[in-house]
Design a protein around this motif. Sequence first.
Motif, PDB file in Angstrom:
ATOM      1  N   GLU A  78      -3.179  -3.566 -12.074  1.00  0.00           N
ATOM      2  CA  GLU A  78      -3.419  -3.614 -10.630  1.00  0.00           C
ATOM      3  C   GLU A  78      -4.844  -4.063 -10.302  1.00  0.00           C
ATOM      4  OE1 GLU A  78      -1.933  -0.118  -8.709  1.00  0.00           O
ATOM      5  OE2 GLU A  78      -2.893  -0.604  -6.801  1.00  0.00           O
ATOM      6  N   ASN A  79      -5.804  -3.685 -11.098  1.00  0.00           N
ATOM      7  CA  ASN A  79      -7.210  -4.035 -10.837  1.00  0.00           C
ATOM      8  C   ASN A  79      -8.002  -4.453 -12.079  1.00  0.00           C
ATOM      9  OD1 ASN A  79      -7.659  -3.404  -7.914  1.00  0.00           O
ATOM     10  ND2 ASN A  79      -6.882  -1.411  -8.577  1.00  0.00           N
TER      11      ASN A  79
ATOM     12  N   LYS B 139      -9.560  -7.962 -12.694  1.00  0.00           N
ATOM     13  CA  LYS B 139     -10.312  -8.616 -11.616  1.00  0.00           C
ATOM     14  C   LYS B 139     -11.792  -8.668 -12.020  1.00  0.00           C
ATOM     15  CE  LYS B 139      -6.996  -7.031  -8.150  1.00  0.00           C
ATOM     16  NZ  LYS B 139      -6.696  -6.007  -7.136  1.00  0.00           N
TER      17      LYS B 139
ATOM     18  N   HIS C  68      -3.606 -10.685 -13.754  1.00  0.00           N
ATOM     19  CA  HIS C  68      -3.935 -10.723 -12.317  1.00  0.00           C
ATOM     20  C   HIS C  68      -5.415 -10.343 -12.200  1.00  0.00           C
ATOM     21  CE1 HIS C  68      -3.197 -10.195  -7.990  1.00  0.00           C
ATOM     22  NE2 HIS C  68      -3.976  -9.144  -8.057  1.00  0.00           N
TER      23      HIS C  68
ATOM     24  N   TRP D 297     -10.376 -15.159  -6.967  1.00  0.00           N
ATOM     25  CA  TRP D 297     -10.026 -14.474  -5.713  1.00  0.00           C
ATOM     26  C   TRP D 297     -11.311 -14.267  -4.920  1.00  0.00           C
ATOM     27  CZ3 TRP D 297      -8.276  -8.662  -5.131  1.00  0.00           C
ATOM     28  CH2 TRP D 297      -7.537  -8.500  -3.934  1.00  0.00           C
TER      29      TRP D 297
ATOM     30  N   GLN E  17     -12.919  -8.341  -4.504  1.00  0.00           N
ATOM     31  CA  GLN E  17     -13.210  -7.614  -5.749  1.00  0.00           C
ATOM     32  C   GLN E  17     -14.038  -8.454  -6.728  1.00  0.00           C
ATOM     33  OE1 GLN E  17      -9.004  -5.701  -5.948  1.00  0.00           O
ATOM     34  NE2 GLN E  17     -10.389  -4.154  -6.779  1.00  0.00           N
TER      35      GLN E  17
ATOM     36  N   ASN F  35      -5.665 -16.720  -6.369  1.00  0.00           N
ATOM     37  CA  ASN F  35      -5.032 -15.759  -5.463  1.00  0.00           C
ATOM     38  C   ASN F  35      -5.525 -15.979  -4.033  1.00  0.00           C
ATOM     39  OD1 ASN F  35      -3.412 -13.473  -4.935  1.00  0.00           O
ATOM     40  ND2 ASN F  35      -5.086 -12.027  -5.279  1.00  0.00           N
ATOM     41  N   GLU F  36      -4.589 -16.162  -3.105  1.00  0.00           N
ATOM     42  CA  GLU F  36      -4.890 -16.175  -1.673  1.00  0.00           C
ATOM     43  C   GLU F  36      -5.924 -17.216  -1.238  1.00  0.00           C
ATOM     44  OE1 GLU F  36      -5.995 -12.161  -0.705  1.00  0.00           O
ATOM     45  OE2 GLU F  36      -4.058 -11.337  -1.269  1.00  0.00           O
TER      46      GLU F  36
ATOM     47  N   ASN G  68      -0.779 -17.537  -6.464  1.00  0.00           N
ATOM     48  CA  ASN G  68      -0.293 -16.321  -5.812  1.00  0.00           C
ATOM     49  C   ASN G  68      -0.786 -16.251  -4.362  1.00  0.00           C
ATOM     50  OD1 ASN G  68       1.160 -13.854  -6.296  1.00  0.00           O
ATOM     51  ND2 ASN G  68      -0.778 -12.737  -6.199  1.00  0.00           N
TER      52      ASN G  68
ATOM     53  N   GLN H  93       3.586 -12.713  -2.732  1.00  0.00           N
ATOM     54  CA  GLN H  93       3.202 -11.308  -2.909  1.00  0.00           C
ATOM     55  C   GLN H  93       4.247 -10.346  -2.342  1.00  0.00           C
ATOM     56  OE1 GLN H  93      -0.794 -10.404  -1.595  1.00  0.00           O
ATOM     57  NE2 GLN H  93      -1.714 -11.943  -2.918  1.00  0.00           N
TER      58      GLN H  93
ATOM     59  N   HIS I 155       4.141  -8.160   0.414  1.00  0.00           N
ATOM     60  CA  HIS I 155       3.802  -6.867   1.025  1.00  0.00           C
ATOM     61  C   HIS I 155       4.468  -6.901   2.410  1.00  0.00           C
ATOM     62  CE1 HIS I 155       1.102  -5.828  -2.182  1.00  0.00           C
ATOM     63  NE2 HIS I 155       0.490  -6.996  -2.061  1.00  0.00           N
TER      64      HIS I 155
ATOM     65  N   GLU J 141       4.251  -8.833  -5.725  1.00  0.00           N
ATOM     66  CA  GLU J 141       3.598  -7.575  -5.301  1.00  0.00           C
ATOM     67  C   GLU J 141       4.436  -6.834  -4.259  1.00  0.00           C
ATOM     68  OE1 GLU J 141      -0.523  -8.189  -4.209  1.00  0.00           O
ATOM     69  OE2 GLU J 141      -0.806  -9.715  -5.755  1.00  0.00           O
TER      70      GLU J 141
ATOM     71  N   TRP K  20       4.544  -3.551  -6.304  1.00  0.00           N
ATOM     72  CA  TRP K  20       3.108  -3.225  -6.450  1.00  0.00           C
ATOM     73  C   TRP K  20       2.986  -1.705  -6.598  1.00  0.00           C
ATOM     74  CZ3 TRP K  20       0.136  -6.593  -8.346  1.00  0.00           C
ATOM     75  CH2 TRP K  20      -1.245  -6.470  -8.294  1.00  0.00           C
TER      76      TRP K  20
ATOM     77  N   TRP L 207      -1.361   1.691  -3.322  1.00  0.00           N
ATOM     78  CA  TRP L 207      -2.558   1.281  -2.580  1.00  0.00           C
ATOM     79  C   TRP L 207      -2.368   1.474  -1.077  1.00  0.00           C
ATOM     80  CZ3 TRP L 207      -3.671  -3.928  -0.239  1.00  0.00           C
ATOM     81  CH2 TRP L 207      -2.506  -4.603   0.101  1.00  0.00           C
TER      82      TRP L 207
HETATM   83  C1  XIL Z   1      -5.207  -4.076  -4.430  1.00  0.00           C
HETATM   84  C2  XIL Z   1      -5.116  -2.846  -5.322  1.00  0.00           C
HETATM   85  O1  XIL Z   1      -3.798  -2.356  -5.294  1.00  0.00           O
HETATM   86  C3  XIL Z   1      -6.090  -1.785  -4.861  1.00  0.00           C
HETATM   87  O2  XIL Z   1      -6.116  -0.711  -5.780  1.00  0.00           O
HETATM   88  C4  XIL Z   1      -7.496  -2.393  -4.722  1.00  0.00           C
HETATM   89  O3  XIL Z   1      -8.362  -1.429  -4.186  1.00  0.00           O
HETATM   90  C5  XIL Z   1      -7.462  -3.614  -3.821  1.00  0.00           C
HETATM   91  O4  XIL Z   1      -6.533  -4.539  -4.323  1.00  0.00           O
HETATM   92  N1  XIL Z   1      -3.132  -8.477  -2.938  1.00  0.00           N
HETATM   93  C6  XIL Z   1      -3.508  -8.598  -4.254  1.00  0.00           C
HETATM   94  C7  XIL Z   1      -3.833  -7.401  -5.048  1.00  0.00           C
HETATM   95  O5  XIL Z   1      -3.447  -9.711  -4.800  1.00  0.00           O
HETATM   96  O6  XIL Z   1      -4.812  -7.639  -6.012  1.00  0.00           O
HETATM   97  C8  XIL Z   1      -4.278  -6.261  -4.170  1.00  0.00           C
HETATM   98  O7  XIL Z   1      -4.414  -5.113  -4.976  1.00  0.00           O
HETATM   99  C9  XIL Z   1      -3.270  -6.048  -3.057  1.00  0.00           C
HETATM  100  C10 XIL Z   1      -3.169  -7.259  -2.174  1.00  0.00           C
END
Ligand code: XIL
Length: 387
Positions: free
Chosen positions: A96-97, A100, A133, A137, A140, A180-181, A226, A264, A266, A296, A338, A346
């Motif tokens: 998840e992190n 990065k 991952h 980006w 982070q 990413n993004e 991504n 992703q 979300h 995600e 995710w 998160w």
């Molecule tokens: C999020 C993590 O889940 C958190 O723990 C962190 O604090 C911030 O990042 N898109 C992404 C992921 O590509 O890397 C992100 O993950 C969520 C949104």
Amino acid sequence: MFKNSSPNRRRFLYIALSGLAGATAIAVGKNIDPIYYSHTLDNSKRDFRVTGQDPLKKRAAAKGLIYGAACGQGILASDKNLKASIVRECGVLTPENELKWQFVRPRPDVFDFSRGDWMASFARAHNMLFQGHTLVWHQQLPEWFKEVVNRQNAEKFLVEHITTVTKHYAGQMHAWDVVNEAIKPKDGLKAGLRQSPWLKLLGPDYIELAYRVAAQADPKAMLVYNENDLEHNTPEHEAKRTAVLKLLERLKSRGTPLHALGIQSHLLGHGSLNPRKLRNFLSDVASLGLKILVTELDVIDQKLPSDSMVRDRMIAAMYEDYLSIVLDERAVIAVLTWGLSDKHTWLSMVTPRSDGSPVRPLPLDSNFKPKLVWNAIARAFDQAPKR
Ligand code: XIL
């Protein structure tokens, strides 16, 4: 408004009122697509039944799909229930992190692979794929980044970073979320590019460069672009789909070693889907020769009702509707949520609920028991066409 009424009456009222809202939207909206889906409509009769007890990874594999989840190293190492659930349900794991910049590169000249390596060997030991991952980006980035990286040395930092990290995991990574993004039409820049530090430092070619460097260091990994906010039936998401498609077309036309798009996902529990627009987008992406991964997936329940039974049905309905559209496209090869359990998400930080009740975005509840979301994913896999 729902005070003093029984839970059943409250549910009825909610459904009646939200049904009305949906119907009004459809009736008044001349420009609204006829196959517009609203998840505030009544799904109280929906049947979430599932046949058999097979875990998600097995149901996915039966259709040539991969299912898995993101997870943090610390919680995976310390929470036995999470560990057992991940091993049971997941065919792919993504940190998840841990990979990065912020964590993997604590100082300009120091790479720390300890957490990532722990996760890679966990995945290997339990027969799971491992997915990286992320390499480029705007978020982070470490504290030192702003002080140290400038226009003169940015390319050296980027190339060195991607080479070092992808070489370290070469042969172990099933796929890498390389960039990413990078798109955000709202920023108002050319080609819908996001105003990111990388764009400021290197200009638009940083994207192509990242893929070329990654492909050279790890020729076997599937290289993914991504992106977020691609899924819903809103003008913002539509603009993003258009800009992302243009970016992918451009990268492919230049021979960039890019293999897949990561959506992703979300999702907004109160959002709407437009199956036709989503299907067309996915098929346009597929026609570029790209695979597609849902990278995600979770559902934001911030604006959904308090009653957890009503809420769970709405979240599960969104999962099932979304996945049934997306999995119709044969280029889609993987679904990653995710997180796996509501205990570790998160969204409890990012989109908490105003009523103070815990968010419920994932397949397992906070005691690791499957919820309707689990059923919804299982049903979508069971009904998906075979790859
Ligand atoms: C999020 C993590 O889940 C958190 O723990 C962190 O604090 C911030 O990042 N898109 C992404 C992921 O590509 O890397 C992100 O993950 C969520 C949104």
